[in-house]
Design a protein around this motif. Structure first.
Motif, PDB file in Angstrom:
ATOM      1  N   THR A 337       0.759  -1.369   0.454  1.00  0.00           N
ATOM      2  CA  THR A 337       0.288  -0.171  -0.031  1.00  0.00           C
ATOM      3  C   THR A 337       1.400   0.995   0.041  1.00  0.00           C
ATOM      4  O   THR A 337       0.435   1.891  -1.258  1.00  0.00           O
ATOM      5  CB  THR A 337      -0.717   0.039   1.371  1.00  0.00           C
ATOM      6  OG1 THR A 337      -1.423  -1.216   1.188  1.00  0.00           O
ATOM      7  CG2 THR A 337      -2.000   1.280   1.412  1.00  0.00           C
ATOM      8  N   ILE A 338       1.927   0.840   1.174  1.00  0.00           N
ATOM      9  CA  ILE A 338       3.217   2.659   1.027  1.00  0.00           C
ATOM     10  C   ILE A 338       3.377   2.710  -0.158  1.00  0.00           C
ATOM     11  O   ILE A 338       3.874   3.920  -0.830  1.00  0.00           O
ATOM     12  CB  ILE A 338       3.945   2.041   2.023  1.00  0.00           C
ATOM     13  CG1 ILE A 338       2.771   2.180   2.974  1.00  0.00           C
ATOM     14  CG2 ILE A 338       4.094   3.454   2.568  1.00  0.00           C
ATOM     15  CD1 ILE A 338       4.082   2.018   5.186  1.00  0.00           C
ATOM     16  N   SER A 339       3.854   1.469  -0.877  1.00  0.00           N
ATOM     17  CA  SER A 339       4.841   1.588  -2.132  1.00  0.00           C
ATOM     18  C   SER A 339       4.169   2.177  -3.634  1.00  0.00           C
ATOM     19  O   SER A 339       3.782   2.903  -4.230  1.00  0.00           O
ATOM     20  CB  SER A 339       5.680   0.163  -2.553  1.00  0.00           C
ATOM     21  OG  SER A 339       4.308  -0.782  -2.059  1.00  0.00           O
ATOM     22  N   LYS A 340       2.808   2.142  -3.599  1.00  0.00           N
ATOM     23  CA  LYS A 340       1.432   2.686  -4.227  1.00  0.00           C
ATOM     24  C   LYS A 340       1.922   4.337  -4.449  1.00  0.00           C
ATOM     25  O   LYS A 340       0.867   5.042  -5.228  1.00  0.00           O
ATOM     26  CB  LYS A 340       0.483   2.176  -4.430  1.00  0.00           C
ATOM     27  CG  LYS A 340       0.691  -0.072  -4.284  1.00  0.00           C
ATOM     28  CD  LYS A 340       1.004   0.045  -5.950  1.00  0.00           C
ATOM     29  CE  LYS A 340       1.721  -1.536  -6.524  1.00  0.00           C
ATOM     30  NZ  LYS A 340       2.332  -1.744  -8.187  1.00  0.00           N
ATOM     31  N   ALA A 345       3.124   7.864   3.668  1.00  0.00           N
ATOM     32  CA  ALA A 345       4.656   7.731   4.307  1.00  0.00           C
ATOM     33  C   ALA A 345       5.098   8.662   5.378  1.00  0.00           C
ATOM     34  O   ALA A 345       4.928   8.818   5.943  1.00  0.00           O
ATOM     35  CB  ALA A 345       5.838   6.588   4.087  1.00  0.00           C
ATOM     36  N   VAL A 346       4.592   9.650   3.680  1.00  0.00           N
ATOM     37  CA  VAL A 346       4.851  10.911   4.683  1.00  0.00           C
ATOM     38  C   VAL A 346       3.460  11.065   6.283  1.00  0.00           C
ATOM     39  O   VAL A 346       3.461  12.153   6.603  1.00  0.00           O
ATOM     40  CB  VAL A 346       4.404  12.085   3.879  1.00  0.00           C
ATOM     41  CG1 VAL A 346       4.790  13.657   4.237  1.00  0.00           C
ATOM     42  CG2 VAL A 346       5.686  11.723   2.416  1.00  0.00           C
ATOM     43  N   LEU A 347       2.433  10.934   5.695  1.00  0.00           N
ATOM     44  CA  LEU A 347       1.624  11.391   6.631  1.00  0.00           C
ATOM     45  C   LEU A 347       1.441  10.268   7.988  1.00  0.00           C
ATOM     46  O   LEU A 347       0.788  10.938   8.746  1.00  0.00           O
ATOM     47  CB  LEU A 347      -0.067  11.564   6.206  1.00  0.00           C
ATOM     48  CG  LEU A 347       0.506  13.037   4.502  1.00  0.00           C
ATOM     49  CD1 LEU A 347      -1.115  12.545   4.382  1.00  0.00           C
ATOM     50  CD2 LEU A 347       0.467  13.973   5.895  1.00  0.00           C
ATOM     51  N   MET A 348       1.671   9.568   8.055  1.00  0.00           N
ATOM     52  CA  MET A 348       1.485   8.516   9.005  1.00  0.00           C
ATOM     53  C   MET A 348       2.199   8.620  10.147  1.00  0.00           C
ATOM     54  O   MET A 348       1.217   8.858  11.303  1.00  0.00           O
ATOM     55  CB  MET A 348       2.777   7.126   8.531  1.00  0.00           C
ATOM     56  CG  MET A 348       1.953   5.767   8.153  1.00  0.00           C
ATOM     57  SD  MET A 348       2.399   4.530   7.985  1.00  0.00           S
ATOM     58  CE  MET A 348       4.472   4.606   7.486  1.00  0.00           C
ATOM     59  N   LEU A 478      -5.981  -0.710  -2.733  1.00  0.00           N
ATOM     60  CA  LEU A 478      -4.893  -0.530  -2.781  1.00  0.00           C
ATOM     61  C   LEU A 478      -4.793  -2.102  -2.408  1.00  0.00           C
ATOM     62  O   LEU A 478      -4.832  -2.318  -1.522  1.00  0.00           O
ATOM     63  CB  LEU A 478      -4.086   0.434  -2.293  1.00  0.00           C
ATOM     64  CG  LEU A 478      -3.781   1.383  -2.944  1.00  0.00           C
ATOM     65  CD1 LEU A 478      -2.918   2.866  -2.206  1.00  0.00           C
ATOM     66  CD2 LEU A 478      -3.465   1.641  -4.308  1.00  0.00           C
ATOM     67  N   PRO A 479      -3.246  -2.905  -2.625  1.00  0.00           N
ATOM     68  CA  PRO A 479      -3.567  -4.277  -2.273  1.00  0.00           C
ATOM     69  C   PRO A 479      -1.999  -4.217  -1.188  1.00  0.00           C
ATOM     70  O   PRO A 479      -2.103  -3.186  -0.700  1.00  0.00           O
ATOM     71  CB  PRO A 479      -2.173  -4.865  -3.169  1.00  0.00           C
ATOM     72  CG  PRO A 479      -1.592  -3.100  -3.741  1.00  0.00           C
ATOM     73  CD  PRO A 479      -2.479  -2.115  -4.172  1.00  0.00           C
ATOM     74  N   PHE A 480      -2.611  -4.958   0.099  1.00  0.00           N
ATOM     75  CA  PHE A 480      -1.684  -4.888   1.280  1.00  0.00           C
ATOM     76  C   PHE A 480      -1.708  -6.512   1.174  1.00  0.00           C
ATOM     77  O   PHE A 480      -2.510  -7.617   1.159  1.00  0.00           O
ATOM     78  CB  PHE A 480      -2.473  -3.853   2.562  1.00  0.00           C
ATOM     79  CG  PHE A 480      -4.017  -4.694   2.826  1.00  0.00           C
ATOM     80  CD1 PHE A 480      -3.842  -5.358   4.249  1.00  0.00           C
ATOM     81  CD2 PHE A 480      -5.197  -4.163   2.304  1.00  0.00           C
ATOM     82  CE1 PHE A 480      -5.444  -6.611   4.072  1.00  0.00           C
ATOM     83  CE2 PHE A 480      -6.265  -5.176   2.196  1.00  0.00           C
ATOM     84  CZ  PHE A 480      -6.671  -5.579   4.095  1.00  0.00           C
ATOM     85  N   LEU A 481      -1.254  -6.571   2.466  1.00  0.00           N
ATOM     86  CA  LEU A 481      -0.923  -8.343   2.865  1.00  0.00           C
ATOM     87  C   LEU A 481       0.064  -9.104   2.068  1.00  0.00           C
ATOM     88  O   LEU A 481      -0.276  -9.943   1.378  1.00  0.00           O
ATOM     89  CB  LEU A 481      -2.295  -9.039   3.267  1.00  0.00           C
ATOM     90  CG  LEU A 481      -2.767  -7.625   5.112  1.00  0.00           C
ATOM     91  CD1 LEU A 481      -4.136  -8.886   5.407  1.00  0.00           C
ATOM     92  CD2 LEU A 481      -1.751  -8.332   5.541  1.00  0.00           C
TER      93      LEU A 481
END
Length: 481
Positions: A337-340, A345-348, A478-481
């Protein structure tokens, strides 16, 4: 004429008994309340040449609090010299005003006989405070040099558990029988030697020294001499057991505006009193402990060395490593998810930070309420509802603010809605667990002040990261896991 001092203060010229001129600042403290630099230089110079007359003029009449501050700022080797130069003029009460490490160093450096002579002049509670941190063998060596009466009183207090009323006992008090008249009490006070320096109440006891009541000095002075004490005493005066926790005693002083309180043994015999000056110290110590514990810091003094400080702090930092790794493992679930979407990543950190701060606010209020016994079974549900609504209201406000900022930053309304929703969820979670974690730890017998911050931070980090990334993955498909 008084001479001028470089910083604008005045020097007061005095003449010592042998005719030598000595100079003492008009005030030993500067405008900020710290010890005056010129004064310190004068003391250090007098210590360096062991000028006893100058030392007596400079420090012979200091209040114990001022003497304590002076001892703390001097070099280790100068402290003992200062005490020896002062001789009988040194008030050992000053040792109750300094850090534990400095006090222990002085007690190790001074002869046992000198220490015994010094604490023999003190109230028993001050003597106990000075000796209680020493090893029992060292205590016995010093106590062996005391008169039998003083030795028995101090040993009895030292036998009580730490942080109990017994450790605060002042054994000098006035107790008289109930059949005495006011006139007899007044005559007794005027003719007796060895009365306490300060006292506020007369305690009434039976022949077996059981506490019957007390009468305040103002009541004694405004009542006719022929009146019996049994007629004017207050039978329901507050008293505490010698084994009672000092925090509970402090709470009684605070609740009922007491100046002193009687201390009894298990058989309700009067063994001493606790006065407000000691309780002020207890309140300050307990507040400092709670404040340090909330930051995961142990019983730390400003004079402690590097190794002791590092050892006191490392424990909870190690635990925090594992809680942080747990939070990081939640992020790893959403690597794809983050890679897409780099914006995630900036807002986490924003989501986690807001939740952590909100949780800390609730946790701090809860820990304080537990310590003061304001939080109990009768009001816990009301407080829980309040914190949930506070979290919801703050979450809505902060979510809107952060959502708008993020939306304009990344030119995406969707990003703003996602982070706003995550902030709302985490704020509600922070209010909930900021209350439940300290309560749960307290129920398990752990100190909520020490352990709460680590677990509340972990929970808000995990919930913040998971809610933000999960909502984002669902919203943007978005994909995750």
């Amino acid at each position: 004429m008084p001479a001028g001092k470089p910083d604008g203060g005045l020097l007061v010229e005095q003449v010592n008994p042998i005719g030598a001129d000595v100079h003492q600042p008009a005030s030993i403290r500067d405008d900020s309340g710290h010890l005056d630099r010129e004064y310190l230089k004068s003391v250090e110079a007098a210590i360096a040449v062991k000028d006893q007359q100058q030392i007596l003029a400079l420090a012979g009449n200091l209040h114990e609090a001022d003497m304590g501050d002076l001892l703390e700022v001097l070099h280790d080797e100068d402290r003992v010299v200062l005490i020896q130069l002062l001789g009988d003029q040194f008030d050992f009460t000053a040792l109750t005003e300094i850090d534990e490490l400095v006090r222990m160093q002085l007690l190790e450096a001074l002869p046992d006989q000198e220490i015994a002579e010094g604490i023999g002049e003190l109230e028993s509670d001050d003597a106990v405070y000075i000796l209680e941190d020493l090893e029992k063998e060292e205590q016995d060596k010093i106590l062996a040099n005391l008169p039998n009466v003083d030795r028995v009183q101090i040993k009895r207090s030292l036998e009580y558990p730490e942080d109990t009323a017994g450790r605060l006992i002042q054994s000098d008090f006035i107790a008289v029988p109930a059949f005495w008249t006011v006139g007899q009490v007044i005559d007794h006070l005027r003719s007796s030697e060895g009365l306490p320096e300060k006292f506020y109440e007369i305690y009434i006891v039976d022949p077996a020294f059981h506490l019957l009541g007390a009468v305040s000095l103002d009541r004694v002075l405004t009542t006719k001499r022929s009146k019996k004490l049994s007629k004017i005493m207050e039978e329901t005066r507050f008293s505490v057991l010698a084994t009672q926790d000092q925090e509970d005693v402090a709470r009684l002083f605070e609740r009922y505006n007491l100046v002193s309180i009687a201390v009894t043994d298990d058989a309700e015999r009067l063994v001493g009193i606790v006065t407000i000056d000691d309780i002020v110290d207890v309140i300050q110590e307990e507040a400092e402990e709670d404040m340090l514990a909330l930051a995961g810091v142990g019983d730390e003094e400003i004079s402690d060395n590097v190794l002791d400080i590092a050892r006191s702090r490392i424990g909870w930092l190690v635990i925090n490593v594992f809680t942080a790794l747990f939070a990081a493992s939640v992020i790893s679930l959403f690597e794809q998810t983050i890679s897409k979407m780099v914006a995630l990543a900036v807002l986490m950190p924003v989501v986690a930070s807001m939740g952590g701060n909100s949780g800390t606010q609730t946790m701090t209020v809860t820990v304080r309420a537990i310590a003061t016994q304001e939080l109990n079974r009768r009001n816990i549900l009301r407080v829980l509802r309040r914190e949930l609504f506070v979290g919801m209201l703050n979450g809505v406000g902060l979510g809107l603010l952060i959502g708008c900022i993020a939306g304009f930053w990344f030119y995406s309304l969707d990003i703003g809605l996602v982070i706003g929703s995550a902030v709302l969820i985490n704020s509600i979670c922070a209010g909930l667990f900021g209350l439940l974690v300290p309560l749960g730890l307290n129920r398990l017998g752990a100190d909520p002040a020490i352990a709460s911050s680590v677990f509340v931070t972990m929970i808000t980090d995990v919930v913040g990261f998971f809610s933000f990334l999960f909502i984002a993955s669902m919203w943007f498909n978005l994909p995750f896991l």
